[in-house]
Design a protein around this motif. Structure first.
Motif, PDB file in Angstrom:
ATOM      1  N   VAL A 149       0.861  -1.048   0.110  1.00 12.51           N
ATOM      2  CA  VAL A 149      -0.130   0.153  -0.108  1.00 12.51           C
ATOM      3  C   VAL A 149       0.877   1.134  -0.024  1.00 12.51           C
ATOM      4  CG1 VAL A 149      -1.884   1.231   1.025  1.00 12.51           C
ATOM      5  CG2 VAL A 149      -1.796  -1.198   1.382  1.00 12.51           C
ATOM      6  N   GLU A 150       0.741   1.999  -0.933  1.00  9.04           N
ATOM      7  CA  GLU A 150       1.301   3.434  -0.802  1.00  9.04           C
ATOM      8  C   GLU A 150       0.012   4.671  -1.289  1.00  9.04           C
ATOM      9  OE1 GLU A 150       4.694   4.038  -1.199  1.00  9.04           O
ATOM     10  OE2 GLU A 150       4.904   2.094  -0.461  1.00  9.04           O
ATOM     11  N   ILE A 151       0.316   5.795  -0.482  1.00  6.73           N
ATOM     12  CA  ILE A 151      -0.612   6.861  -0.540  1.00  6.73           C
ATOM     13  C   ILE A 151       0.347   7.847  -1.004  1.00  6.73           C
ATOM     14  CG2 ILE A 151      -2.071   8.350   0.478  1.00  6.73           C
ATOM     15  CD1 ILE A 151      -2.447   5.853   2.618  1.00  6.73           C
ATOM     16  N   VAL A 152      -0.366   8.750  -1.997  1.00 12.17           N
ATOM     17  CA  VAL A 152       0.332   9.997  -2.689  1.00 12.17           C
ATOM     18  C   VAL A 152      -0.521  11.068  -2.681  1.00 12.17           C
ATOM     19  CG1 VAL A 152       1.285  10.851  -4.575  1.00 12.17           C
ATOM     20  CG2 VAL A 152       1.826   8.632  -4.343  1.00 12.17           C
ATOM     21  N   GLU A 153      -0.335  12.065  -1.994  1.00 16.37           N
ATOM     22  CA  GLU A 153      -1.317  13.385  -1.790  1.00 16.37           C
ATOM     23  C   GLU A 153      -0.614  14.386  -2.614  1.00 16.37           C
ATOM     24  OE1 GLU A 153      -1.054  16.015  -0.096  1.00 16.37           O
ATOM     25  OE2 GLU A 153       0.083  15.754   1.759  1.00 16.37           O
ATOM     26  N   ALA A 154      -1.360  15.487  -3.033  1.00 12.89           N
ATOM     27  CA  ALA A 154      -1.015  16.667  -3.620  1.00 12.89           C
ATOM     28  C   ALA A 154      -1.722  17.673  -3.337  1.00 12.89           C
ATOM     29  CB  ALA A 154      -1.053  16.483  -5.208  1.00 12.89           C
ATOM     30  N   HIS A 155      -1.165  18.716  -2.889  1.00 14.78           N
ATOM     31  CA  HIS A 155      -2.045  20.182  -2.317  1.00 14.78           C
ATOM     32  C   HIS A 155      -1.189  21.440  -2.908  1.00 14.78           C
ATOM     33  CE1 HIS A 155      -4.192  17.298   0.110  1.00 14.78           C
ATOM     34  NE2 HIS A 155      -5.233  18.445   0.146  1.00 14.78           N
ATOM     35  N   THR A 198       9.459  -3.184   3.521  1.00 13.43           N
ATOM     36  CA  THR A 198       8.927  -4.136   4.483  1.00 13.43           C
ATOM     37  C   THR A 198       7.434  -4.518   3.973  1.00 13.43           C
ATOM     38  OG1 THR A 198       8.027  -2.359   5.925  1.00 13.43           O
ATOM     39  CG2 THR A 198      10.531  -3.036   6.124  1.00 13.43           C
ATOM     40  N   LYS A 199       7.370  -5.692   4.520  1.00  9.83           N
ATOM     41  CA  LYS A 199       5.838  -6.181   4.009  1.00  9.83           C
ATOM     42  C   LYS A 199       4.572  -5.324   4.643  1.00  9.83           C
ATOM     43  CE  LYS A 199       3.047 -10.112   4.225  1.00  9.83           C
ATOM     44  NZ  LYS A 199       2.842 -11.657   4.711  1.00  9.83           N
ATOM     45  N   ASP A 200       4.819  -4.558   5.811  1.00 11.47           N
ATOM     46  CA  ASP A 200       3.533  -4.071   6.679  1.00 11.47           C
ATOM     47  C   ASP A 200       3.644  -2.374   6.240  1.00 11.47           C
ATOM     48  OD1 ASP A 200       2.895  -6.349   7.722  1.00 11.47           O
ATOM     49  OD2 ASP A 200       4.005  -6.134   9.405  1.00 11.47           O
ATOM     50  N   GLU A 201       4.690  -1.904   5.894  1.00  8.60           N
ATOM     51  CA  GLU A 201       4.856  -0.472   5.791  1.00  8.60           C
ATOM     52  C   GLU A 201       3.825   0.070   4.900  1.00  8.60           C
ATOM     53  OE1 GLU A 201       8.213   1.411   2.908  1.00  8.60           O
ATOM     54  OE2 GLU A 201       9.078  -0.240   4.474  1.00  8.60           O
ATOM     55  N   ILE A 202       3.359   1.354   5.085  1.00  3.97           N
ATOM     56  CA  ILE A 202       2.446   1.990   4.235  1.00  3.97           C
ATOM     57  C   ILE A 202       3.194   3.392   3.987  1.00  3.97           C
ATOM     58  CG2 ILE A 202       0.275   3.341   3.981  1.00  3.97           C
ATOM     59  CD1 ILE A 202      -1.112   1.367   5.828  1.00  3.97           C
ATOM     60  N   GLY A 203       3.673   3.701   2.610  1.00  2.00           N
ATOM     61  CA  GLY A 203       4.271   4.763   1.987  1.00  2.00           C
ATOM     62  C   GLY A 203       3.434   5.993   2.009  1.00  2.00           C
ATOM     63  N   MET A 204       3.803   6.907   2.654  1.00  2.00           N
ATOM     64  CA  MET A 204       3.095   8.270   2.505  1.00  2.00           C
ATOM     65  C   MET A 204       4.183   9.320   1.748  1.00  2.00           C
ATOM     66  SD  MET A 204       0.417   7.602   4.292  1.00  2.00           S
ATOM     67  CE  MET A 204      -0.203   9.034   4.733  1.00  2.00           C
ATOM     68  N   GLN A 205       3.598   9.897   0.519  1.00  2.00           N
ATOM     69  CA  GLN A 205       4.477  10.789  -0.188  1.00  2.00           C
ATOM     70  C   GLN A 205       3.537  12.121  -0.437  1.00  2.00           C
ATOM     71  OE1 GLN A 205       7.535   9.636  -0.749  1.00  2.00           O
ATOM     72  NE2 GLN A 205       6.775   7.777   0.088  1.00  2.00           N
ATOM     73  N   THR A 206       4.137  12.963  -0.493  1.00  3.81           N
ATOM     74  CA  THR A 206       3.464  14.286  -0.676  1.00  3.81           C
ATOM     75  C   THR A 206       4.031  15.278  -1.709  1.00  3.81           C
ATOM     76  OG1 THR A 206       3.177  14.482   1.784  1.00  3.81           O
ATOM     77  CG2 THR A 206       3.409  16.534   0.541  1.00  3.81           C
ATOM     78  N   ILE A 207       3.191  15.915  -2.306  1.00  4.52           N
ATOM     79  CA  ILE A 207       3.571  16.739  -3.348  1.00  4.52           C
ATOM     80  C   ILE A 207       2.810  18.175  -3.090  1.00  4.52           C
ATOM     81  CG2 ILE A 207       2.991  17.454  -5.953  1.00  4.52           C
ATOM     82  CD1 ILE A 207       2.770  14.426  -6.519  1.00  4.52           C
ATOM     83  N   HIS A 216      -5.844  12.875  -3.879  1.00  5.90           N
ATOM     84  CA  HIS A 216      -5.193  11.460  -2.881  1.00  5.90           C
ATOM     85  C   HIS A 216      -5.395  10.377  -3.851  1.00  5.90           C
ATOM     86  CE1 HIS A 216      -6.374  14.758  -0.090  1.00  5.90           C
ATOM     87  NE2 HIS A 216      -5.479  14.388   0.713  1.00  5.90           N
ATOM     88  N   THR A 217      -4.570   9.520  -3.931  1.00  2.00           N
ATOM     89  CA  THR A 217      -4.419   8.431  -4.693  1.00  2.00           C
ATOM     90  C   THR A 217      -3.893   7.167  -3.540  1.00  2.00           C
ATOM     91  OG1 THR A 217      -4.280   9.224  -6.900  1.00  2.00           O
ATOM     92  CG2 THR A 217      -3.480   6.831  -6.533  1.00  2.00           C
ATOM     93  N   VAL A 218      -4.377   6.223  -3.405  1.00  2.00           N
ATOM     94  CA  VAL A 218      -4.102   5.128  -2.759  1.00  2.00           C
ATOM     95  C   VAL A 218      -3.804   3.794  -3.579  1.00  2.00           C
ATOM     96  CG1 VAL A 218      -4.678   3.296  -0.798  1.00  2.00           C
ATOM     97  CG2 VAL A 218      -5.441   5.771  -0.674  1.00  2.00           C
ATOM     98  N   TYR A 219      -2.569   3.424  -3.500  1.00  2.00           N
ATOM     99  CA  TYR A 219      -2.333   2.463  -4.555  1.00  2.00           C
ATOM    100  C   TYR A 219      -2.221   0.981  -3.781  1.00  2.00           C
ATOM    101  CZ  TYR A 219      -0.247   6.079  -7.551  1.00  2.00           C
ATOM    102  OH  TYR A 219      -0.312   7.280  -8.527  1.00  2.00           O
ATOM    103  N   PHE A 220      -2.838   0.105  -4.234  1.00  5.70           N
ATOM    104  CA  PHE A 220      -2.786  -1.201  -3.851  1.00  5.70           C
ATOM    105  C   PHE A 220      -1.861  -2.034  -4.909  1.00  5.70           C
ATOM    106  CE2 PHE A 220      -6.608   0.264  -1.780  1.00  5.70           C
ATOM    107  CZ  PHE A 220      -6.562  -0.169  -0.303  1.00  5.70           C
ATOM    108  N   ILE A 221      -0.729  -2.434  -4.548  1.00  5.74           N
ATOM    109  CA  ILE A 221       0.217  -2.880  -5.674  1.00  5.74           C
ATOM    110  C   ILE A 221       0.492  -4.180  -5.246  1.00  5.74           C
ATOM    111  CG2 ILE A 221       2.549  -2.595  -6.883  1.00  5.74           C
ATOM    112  CD1 ILE A 221       2.136   0.358  -5.587  1.00  5.74           C
ATOM    113  N   GLY A 222       0.037  -5.480  -6.053  1.00  9.76           N
ATOM    114  CA  GLY A 222       0.559  -6.624  -6.134  1.00  9.76           C
ATOM    115  C   GLY A 222       1.487  -7.123  -7.249  1.00  9.76           C
ATOM    116  N   MET A 223       1.369  -8.326  -7.217  1.00  8.56           N
ATOM    117  CA  MET A 223       2.536  -9.080  -8.159  1.00  8.56           C
ATOM    118  C   MET A 223       1.714  -8.878  -9.659  1.00  8.56           C
ATOM    119  SD  MET A 223       5.161  -9.054  -6.454  1.00  8.56           S
ATOM    120  CE  MET A 223       6.375  -9.985  -7.964  1.00  8.56           C
TER     121      MET A 223
END
Length: 267
Positions: A149-155, A198-207, A216-223
């Protein structure tokens, strides 16, 4: 008729909220508040909202404004909001708080103060965003630990807190659905040789830049596949309309801390 007062009435958001109240059946602007020394104190609150005179003068007297309303709408900062919440509690008035950037300790204090009055505290008053919160929880439960899971937000470049309160809440919703502690798994910084994800981390990125209202976009990224859930705000009007909806709702509730999921019946 629900009497609504607006804190930060001379600001951009305050003006939009006053305009939204004027367009809402069963609601009326009863007071307008600004900080001591603000140049618009003493002026009619309708001018900043583009409405012309509405007969409500912008005041710097918090107690007087609170005593004249049923509910106060506050989009300021956590410290100001907590002070306003305390005064509302002393006067048995409801409050809707849309401020962002609360620390866990400040949220705990808000919950304590909400034992005396009904309080809506939400990082985002948008109906669409709150539907996203519901969807994110459902998607995370279904996908489980097999997707990163990765989350990117822009403001806009003037926003003071990072990441946004909405992004944080999205992270909390996903973490809770996955049985994780957001405060332990959120990763706000990657640079240099930082090691594997890591397996459990949730990335939080800011623009930050320009006049972006909010994305706001939440990415659920699998193989071999990924799911992206995105919300884009085009104007601030959705926040103001949501706050007025919350104000009309909260005045008939029992004391306690609520959010927009409660207002919209999504629980």
């Amino acid at each position: 008729m629900v009497k609504i007062a607006v804190c930060g009435a001379a600001g951009r958001m305050g003006g939009r909220i006053i305009s939204a109240i004027s367009e809402t059946e069963g609601a009326v602007v009863s007071g307008a508040l600004e900080r001591l020394g603000h140049p618009m104190v003493g002026q009619d609150a309708g001018f900043n909202a583009g409405l012309g005179a509405i007969g409500v003068t912008i005041s710097d007297d918090l107690t007087a404004v609170v005593q004249g309303c049923d509910v106060l709408i506050d989009f300021t900062t956590p410290k100001v909001s907590l002070k306003n919440l305390e005064v509302c509690g002393l006067n048995k008035k409801s409050i809707v708080i849309g401020s962002t950037g609360f620390t866990p300790e400040e949220r705990a204090l808000a919950a304590e103060l909400a034992k005396d009055i009904p309080v809506v505290l939400a990082p985002n008053m948008s109906v669409g965003v709150n539907v996203c919160f519901k969807v994110l929880a459902d998607v995370a439960k279904i996908l489980g630990d097999d997707f990163d899971v990765e989350i990117v937000e822009a403001h806009h470049k003037m926003k003071k807190d990072s990441p946004s309160g909405t992004a944080v809440r999205m992270g909390e919703v996903v973490a809770e659905a996955l049985g994780r502690d957001y405060n332990k798994v959120a990763n706000f910084h990657r640079e240099g040789i930082c090691g594997e994800r890591t397996k459990d981390e949730i990335g939080m990125q800011t623009i930050r830049g320009g006049d972006i209202v909010g994305e706001h976009t939440v990415y659920f990224i699998g193989m071999g596949e990924r799911i992206e859930i995105t919300h884009r705000a085009h104007t601030r009007d959705m926040f103001s309309r949501g706050s007025v909806r919350a104000a009309k709702w909260v005045v008939s509730q029992k004391p306690g801390l609520y959010d927009m999921q409660d207002v919209l019946g999504l629980r």
